[in-house]
Design a protein around this motif. Structure first.
Motif, PDB file in Angstrom:
ATOM      1  N   UNK A 196       0.736 -15.670   3.967  1.00  7.91           N
ATOM      2  CA  UNK A 196       0.298 -15.130   5.263  1.00  7.91           C
ATOM      3  C   UNK A 196      -0.856 -14.175   5.017  1.00  7.91           C
ATOM      4  N   UNK A 197      -1.773 -14.099   5.986  1.00  8.94           N
ATOM      5  CA  UNK A 197      -2.928 -13.212   5.797  1.00  8.94           C
ATOM      6  C   UNK A 197      -3.210 -12.464   7.101  1.00  8.94           C
ATOM      7  N   UNK A 198      -3.197 -11.131   7.009  1.00  6.15           N
ATOM      8  CA  UNK A 198      -3.394 -10.280   8.190  1.00  6.15           C
ATOM      9  C   UNK A 198      -4.493  -9.277   7.862  1.00  6.15           C
ATOM     10  N   UNK A 199      -5.542  -9.248   8.689  1.00  2.00           N
ATOM     11  CA  UNK A 199      -6.632  -8.282   8.468  1.00  2.00           C
ATOM     12  C   UNK A 199      -6.389  -7.030   9.312  1.00  2.00           C
ATOM     13  N   UNK A 200      -7.019  -5.943   8.900  1.00  3.45           N
ATOM     14  CA  UNK A 200      -6.892  -4.700   9.678  1.00  3.45           C
ATOM     15  C   UNK A 200      -7.122  -3.507   8.781  1.00  3.45           C
ATOM     16  N   UNK A 201      -6.951  -2.337   9.373  1.00  4.78           N
ATOM     17  CA  UNK A 201      -7.176  -1.095   8.626  1.00  4.78           C
ATOM     18  C   UNK A 201      -5.959  -0.735   7.783  1.00  4.78           C
ATOM     19  N   UNK A 202      -6.227  -0.018   6.683  1.00  8.09           N
ATOM     20  CA  UNK A 202      -5.157   0.405   5.785  1.00  8.09           C
ATOM     21  C   UNK A 202      -4.148   1.298   6.479  1.00  8.09           C
ATOM     22  N   UNK A 203      -4.643   2.253   7.287  1.00  9.39           N
ATOM     23  CA  UNK A 203      -3.725   3.210   7.910  1.00  9.39           C
ATOM     24  C   UNK A 203      -2.850   2.544   8.965  1.00  9.39           C
ATOM     25  N   UNK A 204      -3.149   1.307   9.287  1.00 16.84           N
ATOM     26  CA  UNK A 204      -2.484   0.597  10.364  1.00 16.84           C
ATOM     27  C   UNK A 204      -1.617  -0.531   9.790  1.00 16.84           C
ATOM     28  N   UNK A 205      -2.222  -1.695   9.543  1.00 20.84           N
ATOM     29  CA  UNK A 205      -1.442  -2.820   8.991  1.00 20.84           C
ATOM     30  C   UNK A 205      -1.073  -2.601   7.524  1.00 20.84           C
ATOM     31  N   UNK A 206      -1.916  -1.871   6.785  1.00 24.97           N
ATOM     32  CA  UNK A 206      -1.586  -1.573   5.384  1.00 24.97           C
ATOM     33  C   UNK A 206      -0.299  -0.766   5.313  1.00 24.97           C
ATOM     34  N   UNK A 207      -0.228   0.291   6.134  1.00 31.11           N
ATOM     35  CA  UNK A 207       0.989   1.128   6.171  1.00 31.11           C
ATOM     36  C   UNK A 207       2.195   0.296   6.600  1.00 31.11           C
ATOM     37  N   UNK A 208       1.991  -0.573   7.601  1.00 30.33           N
ATOM     38  CA  UNK A 208       3.119  -1.395   8.094  1.00 30.33           C
ATOM     39  C   UNK A 208       3.630  -2.307   6.982  1.00 30.33           C
ATOM     40  N   UNK A 209       2.709  -2.772   6.141  1.00 29.27           N
ATOM     41  CA  UNK A 209       3.113  -3.668   5.046  1.00 29.27           C
ATOM     42  C   UNK A 209       3.857  -2.890   3.954  1.00 29.27           C
ATOM     43  N   UNK A 210       3.300  -1.753   3.542  1.00 30.75           N
ATOM     44  CA  UNK A 210       3.916  -1.055   2.394  1.00 30.75           C
ATOM     45  C   UNK A 210       5.264  -0.439   2.758  1.00 30.75           C
ATOM     46  N   UNK A 211       5.502  -0.211   4.060  1.00 33.92           N
ATOM     47  CA  UNK A 211       6.770   0.424   4.465  1.00 33.92           C
ATOM     48  C   UNK A 211       7.795  -0.576   4.991  1.00 33.92           C
ATOM     49  N   UNK A 212       7.458  -1.852   5.056  1.00 31.06           N
ATOM     50  CA  UNK A 212       8.412  -2.817   5.626  1.00 31.06           C
ATOM     51  C   UNK A 212       9.582  -3.044   4.651  1.00 31.06           C
ATOM     52  N   UNK A 213      10.819  -2.886   5.141  1.00 31.57           N
ATOM     53  CA  UNK A 213      11.958  -2.995   4.218  1.00 31.57           C
ATOM     54  C   UNK A 213      12.160  -4.396   3.625  1.00 31.57           C
ATOM     55  N   UNK A 214      11.595  -5.433   4.258  1.00 36.35           N
ATOM     56  CA  UNK A 214      11.781  -6.781   3.709  1.00 36.35           C
ATOM     57  C   UNK A 214      10.803  -7.082   2.568  1.00 36.35           C
ATOM     58  N   UNK A 215       9.845  -6.191   2.347  1.00 40.08           N
ATOM     59  CA  UNK A 215       8.895  -6.402   1.239  1.00 40.08           C
ATOM     60  C   UNK A 215       9.531  -5.876  -0.045  1.00 40.08           C
ATOM     61  N   UNK A 216       9.579  -6.722  -1.067  1.00 39.95           N
ATOM     62  CA  UNK A 216      10.244  -6.346  -2.322  1.00 39.95           C
ATOM     63  C   UNK A 216       9.290  -5.815  -3.378  1.00 39.95           C
ATOM     64  N   UNK A 217       8.008  -6.189  -3.238  1.00 34.87           N
ATOM     65  CA  UNK A 217       7.037  -5.730  -4.242  1.00 34.87           C
ATOM     66  C   UNK A 217       5.687  -5.494  -3.586  1.00 34.87           C
ATOM     67  N   UNK A 218       4.973  -4.469  -4.066  1.00 36.54           N
ATOM     68  CA  UNK A 218       3.619  -4.193  -3.593  1.00 36.54           C
ATOM     69  C   UNK A 218       2.673  -4.379  -4.768  1.00 36.54           C
ATOM     70  N   UNK A 219       1.705  -5.257  -4.588  1.00 34.63           N
ATOM     71  CA  UNK A 219       0.691  -5.465  -5.610  1.00 34.63           C
ATOM     72  C   UNK A 219      -0.620  -4.971  -5.016  1.00 34.63           C
ATOM     73  N   UNK A 220      -1.118  -3.872  -5.552  1.00 39.41           N
ATOM     74  CA  UNK A 220      -2.254  -3.174  -4.929  1.00 39.41           C
ATOM     75  C   UNK A 220      -3.429  -3.080  -5.886  1.00 39.41           C
TER      76      UNK A 220
END
Ligand code: NAD
Length: 472
Positions: A196-220
């Protein structure tokens, strides 16, 4: 203008009707594309799609995953020219280099995984145990603008190969190649929701991604500042994370080395992609007796790099990716002058004939103090700091004397001596006497430059958990 009012979620292109983000051409400042400034709710849908897809994808055979990666490779090859041009426009890399590096490296990396996966030890026997390497789960991939497709491929290919599902949040400054990647994957046999690919600002969709409980790993991959935010969010929820961040890499030239060759190499490395390279050798450490000669050689090399339009095949130095980045680099140059470093060439004035766009002159400072801002902070522009030293111990101390630890270089006529110095550098990689880049070797940083590794089997390891079965 390229109006990309869509997001790739759950195997579908979803039309976006909300706010958009303009993408600028680095050489002119003109708006060349618009992409969605998506919101947290949309990111949540993408993560949920990846979560639903994980069960099946994690159980597919390696052969099925290899088949998709082969299709991806064919798509990357077929769209090489388009990828190279769009990244040249966004980031400023000269077109010939963009074809070889911005479009070519993703192909080489994808091929390297096709080569190594069949022999990778997904299952091993240790005594009475079967040790299994199993996919970590849903992976949030967050990428920067300097090598936008390469950074995405370095995460997406090993993650998919491991059996993980992915949500990619590309940089808002250079997002167009992420659309090409999504279009290519959409044409493959990849099941819906796996990518899946979602564009947007870090403070917005980036934050939503890094804080989502269903995400098991963050590769940054990105700045050390944002990497800290990502690591803190991961720690709160015990997510795994891998971080590729900034650098302030040093080339140490010993007096017995061929100074001209070492400086030519350092100049090309420092100016690659207008200095917008995390591993850029931005500090040149020479013996004090060679300082003035080194400054003259560096000046000659930098003065050949006249800035120009990156789409012109003769251009060797393009602009920076954004007005903010140009202004940040110019502020570093002015601060270095104020700090008392000697300006050898370049400087803060706009290059002649390049008044539009985000151009900065190829700039060299001599007699830079090792603890000054220019020697300590990542500039991310075409700026070299030459620092003199008196003893080899001092050279090593200066090289290790920043918060970073990404890369470095050592030059000596004596290979064993060069290796001994390289062995004292607190960095993830060191180029010895101009050794070439190897996509199978681990890549990553010590200290504030990173956590974890990318490339080759080491990059694949990051997306796998270990499980051991104790057998009777
Ligand atoms: P950045 O940190 O500003 O942005 C990187 C990504 O993070 C972007 O997609 C951005 O939208 C996102 N982001 C920003 N804030 C966020 C937040 N709060 N939550 C989640 N995501 C967020 O970096 P940049 O300016 O795009 O890239 C330049 C930096 O990247 C440099 O420091 C460079 O050294 C580093 N870099 C490192 C490597 C490496 O491999 N070590 C490679 C390339 C670039």
């Amino acid at each position: 203008m390229n109006s990309l009012n869509r997001l790739y979620i759950d195997g579908q292109w979803v039309t976006w009707e909300g706010d958009s983000i303009p993408v600028h051409e680095a050489a002119t400042g003109e708006v060349i594309a618009q992409v969605p400034a998506a919101d947290a709710a949309t990111m949540q849908q993408a993560v949920e799609a990846a979560e639903r897809a994980f069960g099946l994808w994690s159980l597919t055979s390696l052969d099925d995953r290899l088949a998709v990666i082969r299709q991806l490779l064919a798509g990357l090859k077929a769209r090489t020219d388009e990828i190279a041009e769009c990244i040249s426009r966004e980031v400023g890399m000269p077109i010939k280099l963009s074809r070889a590096i911005q479009a070519g490296t993703p192909i080489a990396v994808t091929q390297s995984y096709l080569d190594l996966l069949p022999g990778y030890p997904f299952v091993e026997r240790v005594g009475n145990s079967e040790v299994q390497r199993v996919p970590v789960g849903v992976v949030g991939c967050i990428t920067p603008w300097n090598y936008p497709l390469h950074q995405a491929i370095l995460k997406v290919v090993p993650a998919l190969a491991a059996g993980c599902t992915v949500v990619l949040k590309p940089s808002e400054i250079a997002p167009q190649s992420a659309y090409i990647l999504a279009e290519i994957l959409d044409e493959t046999d990849l099941p819906s929701g796996v990518f899946n690919m979602v564009t947007g600002f870090g403070h917005d969709v980036g934050e939503a991604l890094i804080r989502h409980p269903a995400v098991n790993m963050l590769s940054f991959t990105g700045s050390t500042r944002t990497g800290g935010v990502v690591a803190a969010a991961a720690a709160e929820d015990f997510k795994r994370y891998a971080l590729e961040m900034g650098g302030k890499s040093a080339a140490i030239v010993l007096p017995d080395a061929d100074l001209a060759t070492a400086i030519k190499h350092t100049a090309n490395n420092c100016l690659l992609n207008s200095g917008q390279t995390c591993t850029a050798l931005t500090r040149l450490l020479v013996h004090t007796s060679q300082h003035d000669e080194a400054c003259a050689l560096a000046k000659a090399a930098f003065d050949k790099m006249t800035p120009g339009n990156p789409l012109d095949p003769d251009t060797r130095l393009g602009p920076l990716a954004s007005a903010e980045q140009r202004d940040r680099v110019l502020a570093h140059i002015r601060a270095a002058e104020a700090e008392g470093a000697t300006l050898i060439t370049g400087g803060a004035a706009a290059p002649e004939g390049c008044e539009q766009g985000y151009f900065v002159r190829a700039t060299v400072f001599g007699n830079v103090k090792p603890d000054g801002a220019l020697a300590q902070e990542e500039v991310f522009g075409p700026v070299l700091a030459i620092i003199p030293w008196q003893t080899e111990d001092e050279a090593v101390r200066i090289a290790n004397g920043t918060l970073y630890g990404l890369s470095g270089a050592v030059w000596s006529a004596d290979l064993s001596k060069a290796k001994a110095i390289a062995g004292q550098l607190r960095t993830g990689q060191v180029t010895v006497n101009g050794g070439v880049f190897n996509p199978l070797a681990p890549f990553g940083g010590f200290r504030h430059s990173g956590v974890g590794r990318e490339f080759g089997a080491y990059g694949l390891d990051e997306f796998l958990e270990l499980r051991s079965l104790q057998l009777p």
